[in-house]
Design a protein around this motif. Structure first.
Motif, short mmCIF file in Angstrom:
data_model
loop_
_atom_site.label_atom_id
_atom_site.label_comp_id
_atom_site.label_asym_id
_atom_site.label_seq_id
_atom_site.Cartn_x
_atom_site.Cartn_y
_atom_site.Cartn_z
N ALA A 1 0.90 -1.33 -0.30
CA ALA A 1 0.01 0.00 -0.08
C ALA A 1 0.94 1.38 0.15
N ILE A 2 0.67 2.02 -0.71
CA ILE A 2 1.18 3.46 -0.83
C ILE A 2 0.31 4.40 -0.26
N GLY A 3 0.97 5.40 0.55
CA GLY A 3 -0.12 6.50 1.03
C GLY A 3 0.57 7.75 0.89
N PHE B 1 -1.28 -1.21 -4.63
CA PHE B 1 -0.77 -1.36 -5.79
C PHE B 1 -0.96 -2.28 -6.54
N SER B 2 -1.35 -3.32 -6.22
CA SER B 2 -1.88 -4.55 -6.82
C SER B 2 -3.18 -4.41 -6.98
N ASP B 3 -4.04 -4.32 -6.22
CA ASP B 3 -5.56 -4.32 -6.29
C ASP B 3 -6.15 -3.23 -6.66
N GLY B 4 -5.50 -1.96 -6.48
CA GLY B 4 -6.08 -0.80 -6.89
C GLY B 4 -6.97 -0.15 -6.11
N VAL B 5 -7.10 -0.68 -4.87
CA VAL B 5 -7.92 -0.18 -3.75
C VAL B 5 -7.59 1.35 -3.57
N THR B 6 -8.54 2.30 -3.20
CA THR B 6 -8.10 3.45 -2.69
C THR B 6 -8.94 3.95 -1.59
N GLN B 7 -8.29 5.09 -0.90
CA GLN B 7 -9.04 5.79 0.01
C GLN B 7 -8.33 7.11 0.09
N HIS B 8 -9.60 8.17 0.55
CA HIS B 8 -9.12 9.42 0.56
C HIS B 8 -9.75 10.34 1.67
N LEU B 9 -8.79 11.15 2.05
CA LEU B 9 -9.46 12.00 3.40
C LEU B 9 -10.70 12.74 2.73
N ASP B 10 -11.82 12.89 3.53
CA ASP B 10 -12.86 13.59 3.08
C ASP B 10 -12.75 14.93 2.43
N SER B 11 -11.75 15.69 3.05
CA SER B 11 -11.73 17.12 2.53
C SER B 11 -10.82 16.97 0.89
N VAL B 12 -10.45 15.94 0.79
CA VAL B 12 -9.71 16.14 -0.60
C VAL B 12 -10.59 14.97 -1.81
N ARG C 1 -11.34 15.88 -5.32
CA ARG C 1 -10.17 17.02 -5.92
C ARG C 1 -8.96 16.25 -6.23
N PHE C 2 -8.57 15.03 -5.39
CA PHE C 2 -7.27 14.57 -5.49
C PHE C 2 -7.60 13.22 -6.13
N THR C 3 -6.61 12.71 -7.12
CA THR C 3 -6.78 11.42 -7.56
C THR C 3 -5.30 10.67 -7.65
N ILE C 4 -5.43 9.53 -6.83
CA ILE C 4 -4.20 8.61 -6.87
C ILE C 4 -4.24 7.47 -7.96
N SER C 5 -3.12 7.24 -8.45
CA SER C 5 -3.10 6.39 -9.45
C SER C 5 -1.69 5.64 -9.48
N ARG C 6 -1.46 4.71 -10.29
CA ARG C 6 -0.25 3.90 -10.17
C ARG C 6 0.49 3.95 -11.75
N ASP C 7 1.48 3.73 -11.72
CA ASP C 7 2.58 3.67 -13.17
C ASP C 7 3.25 2.52 -12.71
N ASP C 8 2.84 1.44 -13.36
CA ASP C 8 3.58 0.21 -13.43
C ASP C 8 4.98 0.16 -14.03
N ASP D 1 -4.53 -6.69 0.86
CA ASP D 1 -5.42 -6.31 -0.33
C ASP D 1 -6.24 -4.96 -0.05
N TYR D 2 -5.44 -4.14 0.99
CA TYR D 2 -6.28 -2.99 1.45
C TYR D 2 -5.06 -1.84 1.53
N CYS D 3 -5.70 -0.53 1.83
CA CYS D 3 -4.78 0.36 2.21
C CYS D 3 -5.47 1.28 3.20
N SER D 4 -4.78 2.04 4.03
CA SER D 4 -5.36 2.92 4.89
C SER D 4 -4.83 4.33 5.00
N ILE D 5 -5.08 5.33 5.54
CA ILE D 5 -4.56 6.69 5.51
C ILE D 5 -4.15 6.97 7.06
#
Length: 124
Positions: free
Chosen positions: A32-34, A52-63, A66-73, A102-106
């Motif tokens: 997971a990358i935060g 990175f493998s599963d593509g699961v994302t989380q975001h802080l409510d305030s962003v 507006r913010f998008t996280i993505s990967r570059d294999d 299979d998850y990520c957290s902030i």
């Protein structure tokens, strides 16, 4: 094992920046990358994360929205696209990684490998 964050800068309110976090010495698969930020006088907080493998994302409510996280294999990297930036987004931004199934957290305490920070300043 190293993370290199870059892409910060000075931008006007409403503008955009794209941060990158490049990993070296290991593959980001099964990690997971935060993205986190620390403003003057405030505690470090989690902004967005991606598994990175599963593509699961989380975001802080305030962003969210507006913010998008993505990967570059091909680059073993993660991007944080920041749009509609506000003065309250001003902070030093850090990327970090931790091995998860299979998850990520902030949550800051779940991450153990950190990159150096990159300054983001939103001001007119």
């Amino acid at each position: 094992v190293q993370l290199q964050a870059s892409g910060g800068g000075l931008v006007q309110p409403g503008g955009s920046l794209r941060l990158s976090c490049v990993a070296s010495g290991f593959s980001l698969d099964d990690y997971a990358i935060g993205w986190f930020r620390e403003a003057p006088g405030k505690e470090r907080e989690g902004v967005s994360c991606l598994h990175f493998s599963d593509g699961v994302t989380q975001h802080l409510d305030s962003v969210r929205g507006r913010f998008t996280i993505s990967r570059d294999d091909s680059k073993n990297a993660v991007w944080l696209q920041m749009d509609s930036l506000k003065p309250e987004d001003t902070a030093i931004y850090y990327c970090a990684t931790t091995r998860t199934y299979d998850y990520c957290s902030i949550y800051v305490h779940e991450y153990f490998t950190w990159g150096q920070g990159t300054q983001v300043t939103v001001s007119s």
